[in-house]
Design a protein around this motif. Structure first.
Motif, PDB file in Angstrom:
ATOM      1  N   ASN A   1       0.828  -1.211   0.000  1.00  0.00           N
ATOM      2  CA  ASN A   1       0.000   0.000   0.000  1.00  0.00           C
ATOM      3  C   ASN A   1       0.858   1.255   0.000  1.00  0.00           C
ATOM      4  OD1 ASN A   1      -2.486  -1.321   0.005  1.00  0.00           O
ATOM      5  ND2 ASN A   1      -2.504  -1.535   2.225  1.00  0.00           N
ATOM      6  N   TYR A   2       1.971   1.225   0.721  1.00  0.00           N
ATOM      7  CA  TYR A   2       2.880   2.373   0.767  1.00  0.00           C
ATOM      8  C   TYR A   2       3.460   2.657  -0.609  1.00  0.00           C
ATOM      9  CZ  TYR A   2       7.138   5.002   1.817  1.00  0.00           C
ATOM     10  OH  TYR A   2       8.151   5.932   1.820  1.00  0.00           O
ATOM     11  N   ASN A   3       3.924   1.597  -1.299  1.00  0.00           N
ATOM     12  CA  ASN A   3       4.501   1.794  -2.631  1.00  0.00           C
ATOM     13  C   ASN A   3       3.459   2.275  -3.633  1.00  0.00           C
ATOM     14  OD1 ASN A   3       7.127   1.041  -1.941  1.00  0.00           O
ATOM     15  ND2 ASN A   3       6.697  -1.135  -2.254  1.00  0.00           N
ATOM     16  N   GLU A   4       2.255   1.757  -3.529  1.00  0.00           N
ATOM     17  CA  GLU A   4       1.206   2.196  -4.450  1.00  0.00           C
ATOM     18  C   GLU A   4       0.810   3.647  -4.198  1.00  0.00           C
ATOM     19  OE1 GLU A   4      -0.071   0.630  -7.017  1.00  0.00           O
ATOM     20  OE2 GLU A   4       1.078  -1.206  -6.687  1.00  0.00           O
ATOM     21  N   SER A   5       0.831   4.074  -2.941  1.00  0.00           N
ATOM     22  CA  SER A   5       0.401   5.437  -2.606  1.00  0.00           C
ATOM     23  C   SER A   5       1.351   6.496  -3.154  1.00  0.00           C
ATOM     24  CB  SER A   5       0.271   5.587  -1.086  1.00  0.00           C
ATOM     25  OG  SER A   5       1.539   5.516  -0.455  1.00  0.00           O
ATOM     26  N   LYS A   6       2.616   6.142  -3.404  1.00  0.00           N
ATOM     27  CA  LYS A   6       3.574   7.124  -3.913  1.00  0.00           C
ATOM     28  C   LYS A   6       3.347   7.444  -5.380  1.00  0.00           C
ATOM     29  CE  LYS A   6       7.060   4.682  -2.319  1.00  0.00           C
ATOM     30  NZ  LYS A   6       8.413   4.200  -1.942  1.00  0.00           N
ATOM     31  N   GLN A   7       2.686   6.540  -6.103  1.00  0.00           N
ATOM     32  CA  GLN A   7       2.317   6.766  -7.505  1.00  0.00           C
ATOM     33  C   GLN A   7       3.514   7.140  -8.386  1.00  0.00           C
ATOM     34  OE1 GLN A   7      -1.084   6.566  -9.017  1.00  0.00           O
ATOM     35  NE2 GLN A   7      -0.999   5.229  -7.218  1.00  0.00           N
ATOM     36  N   ARG A   8       4.628   6.493  -8.170  1.00  0.00           N
ATOM     37  CA  ARG A   8       5.790   6.733  -9.022  1.00  0.00           C
ATOM     38  C   ARG A   8       5.583   6.105 -10.398  1.00  0.00           C
ATOM     39  NH1 ARG A   8      10.583   5.215  -4.667  1.00  0.00           N
ATOM     40  NH2 ARG A   8      10.433   7.130  -3.420  1.00  0.00           N
ATOM     41  N   PRO A   9       6.195   6.666 -11.438  1.00  0.00           N
ATOM     42  CA  PRO A   9       6.111   6.026 -12.757  1.00  0.00           C
ATOM     43  C   PRO A   9       6.693   4.618 -12.711  1.00  0.00           C
ATOM     44  CG  PRO A   9       6.972   8.260 -12.941  1.00  0.00           C
ATOM     45  CD  PRO A   9       6.934   7.948 -11.479  1.00  0.00           C
ATOM     46  N   LEU A  10       6.206   3.764 -13.573  1.00  0.00           N
ATOM     47  CA  LEU A  10       6.683   2.391 -13.583  1.00  0.00           C
ATOM     48  C   LEU A  10       8.108   2.281 -14.096  1.00  0.00           C
ATOM     49  CD1 LEU A  10       3.508   0.602 -14.995  1.00  0.00           C
ATOM     50  CD2 LEU A  10       4.200   0.863 -12.615  1.00  0.00           C
ATOM     51  N   TYR A  11       8.502   3.210 -14.955  1.00  0.00           N
ATOM     52  CA  TYR A  11       9.836   3.162 -15.562  1.00  0.00           C
ATOM     53  C   TYR A  11      10.150   4.505 -16.188  1.00  0.00           C
ATOM     54  CZ  TYR A  11       6.775   2.475 -19.583  1.00  0.00           C
ATOM     55  OH  TYR A  11       5.773   2.629 -20.504  1.00  0.00           O
ATOM     56  N   PHE A  12      11.414   4.727 -16.500  1.00  0.00           N
ATOM     57  CA  PHE A  12      11.853   5.859 -17.303  1.00  0.00           C
ATOM     58  C   PHE A  12      12.645   5.338 -18.491  1.00  0.00           C
ATOM     59  CE2 PHE A  12      11.150   8.067 -13.271  1.00  0.00           C
ATOM     60  CZ  PHE A  12      10.480   9.205 -13.704  1.00  0.00           C
ATOM     61  N   ILE A  13      12.516   6.022 -19.613  1.00  0.00           N
ATOM     62  CA  ILE A  13      13.159   5.580 -20.846  1.00  0.00           C
ATOM     63  C   ILE A  13      14.310   6.514 -21.203  1.00  0.00           C
ATOM     64  CG2 ILE A  13      12.823   5.296 -23.334  1.00  0.00           C
ATOM     65  CD1 ILE A  13      10.003   4.375 -22.704  1.00  0.00           C
ATOM     66  N   GLU A  14      15.439   5.908 -21.485  1.00  0.00           N
ATOM     67  CA  GLU A  14      16.618   6.677 -21.902  1.00  0.00           C
ATOM     68  C   GLU A  14      16.663   6.869 -23.408  1.00  0.00           C
ATOM     69  OE1 GLU A  14      21.492   6.317 -21.586  1.00  0.00           O
ATOM     70  OE2 GLU A  14      20.214   5.387 -20.067  1.00  0.00           O
ATOM     71  N   GLU A  15      16.373   5.803 -24.153  1.00  0.00           N
ATOM     72  CA  GLU A  15      16.366   5.888 -25.620  1.00  0.00           C
ATOM     73  C   GLU A  15      15.212   5.047 -26.160  1.00  0.00           C
ATOM     74  OE1 GLU A  15      20.045   5.506 -27.788  1.00  0.00           O
ATOM     75  OE2 GLU A  15      21.213   5.740 -25.931  1.00  0.00           O
ATOM     76  N   ASP A  16      14.582   5.552 -27.201  1.00  0.00           N
ATOM     77  CA  ASP A  16      13.449   4.866 -27.816  1.00  0.00           C
ATOM     78  C   ASP A  16      13.609   4.958 -29.324  1.00  0.00           C
ATOM     79  OD1 ASP A  16      11.077   3.785 -28.609  1.00  0.00           O
ATOM     80  OD2 ASP A  16       9.786   5.214 -27.578  1.00  0.00           O
ATOM     81  N   HIS A  17      13.860   3.815 -29.971  1.00  0.00           N
ATOM     82  CA  HIS A  17      14.063   3.777 -31.415  1.00  0.00           C
ATOM     83  C   HIS A  17      13.064   2.804 -32.040  1.00  0.00           C
ATOM     84  CE1 HIS A  17      17.830   5.964 -30.807  1.00  0.00           C
ATOM     85  NE2 HIS A  17      18.118   5.087 -29.861  1.00  0.00           N
ATOM     86  N   PRO A  18      11.947   3.281 -32.557  1.00  0.00           N
ATOM     87  CA  PRO A  18      10.980   2.394 -33.219  1.00  0.00           C
ATOM     88  C   PRO A  18      11.605   1.764 -34.456  1.00  0.00           C
ATOM     89  CG  PRO A  18      10.035   4.557 -32.758  1.00  0.00           C
ATOM     90  CD  PRO A  18      11.498   4.676 -32.543  1.00  0.00           C
ATOM     91  N   PRO A  19      10.999   0.704 -34.975  1.00  0.00           N
ATOM     92  CA  PRO A  19      11.512   0.103 -36.212  1.00  0.00           C
ATOM     93  C   PRO A  19      11.581   1.125 -37.330  1.00  0.00           C
ATOM     94  CG  PRO A  19       9.898  -1.334 -35.190  1.00  0.00           C
ATOM     95  CD  PRO A  19       9.856  -0.039 -34.429  1.00  0.00           C
ATOM     96  N   ALA A  20      12.600   1.028 -38.155  1.00  0.00           N
ATOM     97  CA  ALA A  20      12.766   1.970 -39.264  1.00  0.00           C
ATOM     98  C   ALA A  20      11.647   1.846 -40.280  1.00  0.00           C
ATOM     99  CB  ALA A  20      14.112   1.729 -39.943  1.00  0.00           C
ATOM    100  N   SER A  21      10.929   0.725 -40.263  1.00  0.00           N
ATOM    101  CA  SER A  21       9.851   0.501 -41.221  1.00  0.00           C
ATOM    102  C   SER A  21       8.567   1.233 -40.874  1.00  0.00           C
ATOM    103  CB  SER A  21       9.553  -1.005 -41.324  1.00  0.00           C
ATOM    104  OG  SER A  21       9.177  -1.514 -40.057  1.00  0.00           O
ATOM    105  N   GLN A  22       8.543   1.931 -39.714  1.00  0.00           N
ATOM    106  CA  GLN A  22       7.341   2.646 -39.318  1.00  0.00           C
ATOM    107  C   GLN A  22       7.697   3.987 -38.709  1.00  0.00           C
ATOM    108  OE1 GLN A  22       5.731   0.067 -36.185  1.00  0.00           O
ATOM    109  NE2 GLN A  22       6.420   1.558 -34.701  1.00  0.00           N
ATOM    110  N   ALA A  23       6.697   4.848 -38.573  1.00  0.00           N
ATOM    111  CA  ALA A  23       6.898   6.127 -37.907  1.00  0.00           C
ATOM    112  C   ALA A  23       6.960   5.895 -36.403  1.00  0.00           C
ATOM    113  CB  ALA A  23       5.754   7.080 -38.253  1.00  0.00           C
ATOM    114  N   PRO A  24       7.562   6.821 -35.645  1.00  0.00           N
ATOM    115  CA  PRO A  24       7.618   6.665 -34.197  1.00  0.00           C
ATOM    116  C   PRO A  24       6.228   6.511 -33.591  1.00  0.00           C
ATOM    117  CG  PRO A  24       9.097   8.421 -34.908  1.00  0.00           C
ATOM    118  CD  PRO A  24       8.282   8.018 -36.109  1.00  0.00           C
ATOM    119  N   LEU A  25       6.096   5.579 -32.669  1.00  0.00           N
ATOM    120  CA  LEU A  25       4.803   5.324 -32.035  1.00  0.00           C
ATOM    121  C   LEU A  25       4.547   6.290 -30.903  1.00  0.00           C
ATOM    122  CD1 LEU A  25       4.952   1.442 -31.851  1.00  0.00           C
ATOM    123  CD2 LEU A  25       3.945   2.853 -33.627  1.00  0.00           C
ATOM    124  N   HIS A  26       5.614   6.669 -30.183  1.00  0.00           N
ATOM    125  CA  HIS A  26       5.485   7.521 -29.013  1.00  0.00           C
ATOM    126  C   HIS A  26       6.623   8.530 -29.019  1.00  0.00           C
ATOM    127  CE1 HIS A  26       2.473   4.947 -27.017  1.00  0.00           C
ATOM    128  NE2 HIS A  26       3.125   3.976 -27.610  1.00  0.00           N
TER     129      HIS A  26
END
Length: 322
Positions: free
Chosen positions: A290-315
């Motif tokens: 309950n303590y960890n859930e109450s802090k509402q921290r993001p699940l993760y952080f992203i350093e680099e995001d490279h979608p497949p070259a065959s498509q446009a970036p998704l995010h």
């Protein structure tokens, strides 16, 4: 033409990635659909990210995602699935214990109308007897204690339809037990069986301590049975202590025998103290969640995001919060 994305979370898997991708590419090339691959680097400390980048450079259907640090497999898997924009997604590990050659069978069941198709292990090659015993005990314990039927002897290797992915994306709890979440969303689910192979190369990241923590995570995420067990155990201990005390009292009153001294007193104190500490530990596990859930921290952080070259970036955002 339907689109399929294969999500592969990896942590320090440089020794096996090239061989895995070669087998995966051969399988995907035979499917009558558009296929993409998304590798997720969970903060690896070896050359995993460099190898992922080289695979993406050689194959336009490969995308890569690098987390800012090691958040754990459940978070890495979530990060990969958050970025899927396809008709279905397949989750598979890179260690080749789960054979990519089973993917056509998963796709066949999906096309037959199932939203979740999971692979169940008929045997676990390359693992010790203790590892197999503890794994079997965990899944059977989950089956008994969990409020949701979690498939036995089943890992993360599975296919998820678009609506199953949409449902899963709404579950943003911080303490994540993905096998339970896959089952919790419901929809039509089926399984295929296979023989799990030994790890091709590298070392498993799951020692017995981490497996024990993982088991506690799974049980406390999908069952309140430990709290109820602590209550019933406390009641049984109290009743036993009361009956023992009544026996001692009646014996002293009726027969005039002296009340047993130090040994019996220490046994009772240590027994009741152990039960109390066990109950407090169980309560502490749920309180910590309950303590960890109450802090509402993001699940993760992203350093680099490279979608497949065959498509446009998704995010375009650097983080995903909800």
């Amino acid at each position: 033409m339907p689109r399929l994305t294969v999500v592969i979370p990896a942590y320090n898997e440089s020794a096996v990635l090239a061989a895995f991708h070669a087998r995966l590419s051969k399988v995907l090339g035979q499917l009558p659909m558009t296929c993409e691959v998304l590798y997720v680097d969970d903060g690896s400390r070896d050359d995993t990210w460099l190898i992922m980048q080289s695979l993406a450079a050689a194959d336009p259907q490969v995308g890569t995602l690098k987390l800012s640090r090691n958040f754990g497999k459940e978070a890495a898997l979530t990060a990969g699935l958050d970025r899927v924009d396809a008709d279905a997604a397949i989750v598979i590990d890179a260690d080749l214990q789960d054979p990519p050659e089973l993917i056509p069978q998963l796709v066949e069941q999906w096309q037959a109308g199932y939203d979740v198709v999971y692979a169940t292990r008929s045997a676990r090659a390359g693992e010790t007897s203790l590892k197999r015993f503890t794994a079997a005990a965990f899944y059977r314990t989950m089956d008994i204690m969990s409020d949701v039927a979690v498939p036995r002897d089943t890992g993360d290797f599975r296919l998820l339809s678009r609506r199953a992915l949409a449902a899963l994306a709404q579950l943003r709890e911080r303490q994540r037990f993905m096998k339970g979440l896959f089952a919790w969303i419901g929809y039509r689910q089926t399984s295929i069986t296979y023989l799990r192979s030994p790890r091709l190369a590298g070392r498993s990241k799951w020692n017995y301590w981490r497996l024990a923590q993982f088991a506690i995570e799974g049980i406390t995420s999908f069952s309140s049975a430990p709290l109820k067990l602590a209550t019933w155990t406390g009641m049984a201990a109290s009743l036993s202590a009361f009956l023992f005390g009544l026996k001692v009292l009646l014996k002293a009153l009726l027969r005039g025998d002296p009340v047993p001294g130090y040994p019996s007193l220490m046994v009772v104190i240590l027994f009741l103290g152990g039960i109390q500490l066990l109950a407090l530990g169980v309560i502490g596990e749920y309180l910590g969640r309950n303590y960890n859930e109450s802090k509402q921290r993001p699940l993760y952080f992203i350093e680099e995001d490279h979608p497949p070259a065959s498509q446009a970036p998704l995010h375009t955002e650097a983080t995903r919060q909800s």
